[in-house]
Design an enzyme around this catalytic site. Structure first.
Site, short mmCIF file in Angstrom:
data_model
loop_
_atom_site.label_atom_id
_atom_site.label_comp_id
_atom_site.label_asym_id
_atom_site.label_seq_id
_atom_site.Cartn_x
_atom_site.Cartn_y
_atom_site.Cartn_z
N LYS A 123 17.86 8.90 59.47
CA LYS A 123 17.97 10.08 59.02
C LYS A 123 18.31 10.03 57.46
CE LYS A 123 21.48 10.82 61.37
NZ LYS A 123 21.67 9.60 62.12
N ARG B 248 27.31 17.96 64.85
CA ARG B 248 27.08 16.86 65.79
C ARG B 248 28.09 17.04 66.72
NH1 ARG B 248 27.20 12.49 61.60
NH2 ARG B 248 27.02 10.52 62.43
N ARG C 233 21.36 -2.99 57.75
CA ARG C 233 21.64 -2.13 56.61
C ARG C 233 22.73 -2.79 55.81
NH1 ARG C 233 22.72 3.93 57.54
NH2 ARG C 233 24.21 3.11 59.11
N ARG D 157 28.20 -1.77 55.37
CA ARG D 157 29.14 -0.42 55.80
C ARG D 157 30.24 -0.82 56.73
NH1 ARG D 157 25.95 5.37 56.80
NH2 ARG D 157 27.09 5.16 58.29
N ARG E 222 30.32 4.29 67.74
CA ARG E 222 29.35 5.23 67.11
C ARG E 222 28.38 5.69 68.26
NH1 ARG E 222 27.58 2.91 62.04
NH2 ARG E 222 26.36 4.76 61.46
P1 AP5 Z 1 19.52 5.18 57.53
O1 AP5 Z 1 18.60 5.78 56.87
O2 AP5 Z 1 20.65 4.68 56.75
O3 AP5 Z 1 19.94 5.57 58.97
P2 AP5 Z 1 21.02 7.04 59.30
O4 AP5 Z 1 20.18 7.69 60.40
O5 AP5 Z 1 21.06 7.91 58.22
O6 AP5 Z 1 22.15 6.18 59.85
P3 AP5 Z 1 23.61 6.59 59.62
O7 AP5 Z 1 24.52 5.13 60.12
O8 AP5 Z 1 23.92 6.84 58.14
O9 AP5 Z 1 23.88 7.81 60.38
P4 AP5 Z 1 25.25 8.27 60.95
O10 AP5 Z 1 24.73 9.47 61.57
O11 AP5 Z 1 25.88 7.41 61.77
O12 AP5 Z 1 26.21 8.30 59.68
P5 AP5 Z 1 26.68 9.44 58.92
O13 AP5 Z 1 26.73 9.00 57.51
O14 AP5 Z 1 26.19 10.75 59.20
O15 AP5 Z 1 18.97 3.75 58.07
C1 AP5 Z 1 19.42 2.71 58.74
C2 AP5 Z 1 19.00 1.34 58.11
O16 AP5 Z 1 17.69 1.27 58.80
C3 AP5 Z 1 18.70 1.00 56.61
O17 AP5 Z 1 19.07 -0.07 56.40
C4 AP5 Z 1 17.45 1.53 56.29
O18 AP5 Z 1 16.84 1.02 55.27
C5 AP5 Z 1 16.60 1.19 57.69
N1 AP5 Z 1 15.47 1.94 57.98
C6 AP5 Z 1 15.51 3.20 57.94
N2 AP5 Z 1 14.12 3.54 58.36
C7 AP5 Z 1 13.64 2.71 58.55
C8 AP5 Z 1 12.22 2.54 59.11
N3 AP5 Z 1 11.21 3.23 59.40
N4 AP5 Z 1 11.76 1.16 59.47
C9 AP5 Z 1 12.76 -0.11 59.30
N5 AP5 Z 1 14.03 0.20 58.95
C10 AP5 Z 1 14.49 1.40 58.64
O19 AP5 Z 1 28.14 9.58 59.66
C11 AP5 Z 1 29.32 8.42 59.28
C12 AP5 Z 1 30.65 8.79 59.94
O20 AP5 Z 1 31.07 9.93 59.40
C13 AP5 Z 1 30.57 9.11 61.48
O21 AP5 Z 1 30.67 8.00 62.32
C14 AP5 Z 1 31.85 9.87 61.52
O22 AP5 Z 1 33.01 9.30 61.66
C15 AP5 Z 1 31.75 10.58 60.21
N6 AP5 Z 1 31.10 12.21 60.57
C16 AP5 Z 1 29.91 12.52 59.48
N7 AP5 Z 1 29.60 13.59 59.89
C17 AP5 Z 1 30.38 14.09 61.02
C18 AP5 Z 1 30.40 15.29 61.68
N8 AP5 Z 1 29.42 16.21 61.54
N9 AP5 Z 1 31.36 15.42 62.47
C19 AP5 Z 1 32.14 14.18 62.78
N10 AP5 Z 1 32.19 13.25 62.17
C20 AP5 Z 1 31.63 13.08 61.24
#
Ligand code: AP5
Length: 251
Positions: free
Chosen positions: A41, A118, A157, A190, A201
């Site tokens: 994402k 979420r 990652r 991370r 997660r």
């Molecule tokens: P990346 O683009 O980083 O993936 P992502 O979907 O953004 O992954 P996240 O882990 O950041 O999402 P998340 O929803 O768990 O975390 P968030 O920060 O929101 O890509 C991943 C890897 O793949 C990278 O290495 C990239 O280079 C590679 N890649 C990408 N596209 C590719 C492709 N096409 N082919 C090959 N490789 C590829 O949340 C983190 C934490 O914050 C949560 O766990 C929670 O504790 C808290 N939090 C945040 N928001 C909330 C909420 N609304 N409610 C409650 N808790 C929350």
């Protein structure tokens, strides 16, 4: 000068203003990106923002920025601990954090919300905030990928400890091992990408976030996107899907 000149209002909240406003190319998009942890994402948000001229609003980025600060309130301390374990932060704290930044929802450049909502309660809260700001969503882009590929993306990652740029050990390797191409900072894994936190997660996603696909399907906003292939291929699929919505006059 703010550390995030183009997203100061989102990162700092309150009265903070962005020094650089997004400049939309054509339609002003207001989108939610949905999908499991690690599906890509954040990577798509970055590419889509460049393509559409809009702004990336990630709740995870705000919490990670808070990790670097000292003097956390007890509520924020609890939130950051939950995050490290891979659990969701409480709805109350997330909703109040987004409410403080709700002006970003009516920004003239539009937005890409990544990581919010979420849970069902957060989706309801978002509806209210959008209504208060007098705007609506164009679409919810829901990225879908088999679990084995998600695990590979999460475990490979690497994130820059300084500028937070995202790499992948095989799919997007840095030029020099463990060193950020952009700022020379050290690349790290991370904390919540460690296997034990990743499992928590994924479970939180299955229980609380996946049901939102049905919720947005019923409202007619859901647009499923296959997340296999290179980031550029997925960007093309996303753009084609948005174009199809425009042609069918849904936006
Ligand atoms: P990346 O683009 O980083 O993936 P992502 O979907 O953004 O992954 P996240 O882990 O950041 O999402 P998340 O929803 O768990 O975390 P968030 O920060 O929101 O890509 C991943 C890897 O793949 C990278 O290495 C990239 O280079 C590679 N890649 C990408 N596209 C590719 C492709 N096409 N082919 C090959 N490789 C590829 O949340 C983190 C934490 O914050 C949560 O766990 C929670 O504790 C808290 N939090 C945040 N928001 C909330 C909420 N609304 N409610 C409650 N808790 C929350």
């Amino acid at each position: 000068m703010s550390k995030h000149p183009d997203r100061a209002a989102w990162f700092e909240g309150g009265d903070a203003k962005c020094d650089v406003s997004p400049s939309p190319r054509g339609h002003v998009y207001r989108l939610v990106l949905l999908g499991p942890p690690g599906v890509g994402k954040g990577t798509q948000a970055e590419l889509l923002c460049k393509a559409l001229g809009t702004c990336h609003l990630s709740t995870g980025d705000v919490f990670r920025a808070a990790q670097c600060q000292t003097d956390h309130s007890p509520a924020l301390k609890a939130a950051l601990e939950a995050m490290r374990r891979g659990e969701l932060v409480s709805d109350d704290l997330v909703v109040s954090m987004v409410s403080e930044r709700s002006g970003c929802l009516s920004c003239s450049g539009g937005f890409l919300l990544d990581g919010f909502p979420r849970t069902a309660a957060q989706a309801e809260a978002l509806n209210e905030l959008l209504e208060q700001q007098g705007v609506g969503l164009d679409a919810v882009l829901s990225y879908e990928l088999p679990l084995s590929e998600i695990v590979d993306r999460l475990s490979g990652r690497r994130t820059c400890s300084k500028c937070k740029a995202v790499f992948h050990v095989t799919a997007r390797p840095p030029q020099k091992e463990e060193v950020c191409d952009l700022c020379g900072g050290q690349l790290i894994q991370r904390e919540d990408d460690r296997p034990e936190s990743s499992r928590v997660r994924m479970q939180a996603y299955e229980e609380s976030t996946k049901p939102l696909a049905d919720y947005y399907q019923k409202t007619g906003l859901l647009v499923p996107i296959r997340a296999e292939g290179s980031p550029e291929t997925i960007l093309e699929r996303s753009r084609d899907a948005l174009l199809a919505l425009a042609v069918s006059s849904k936006i």
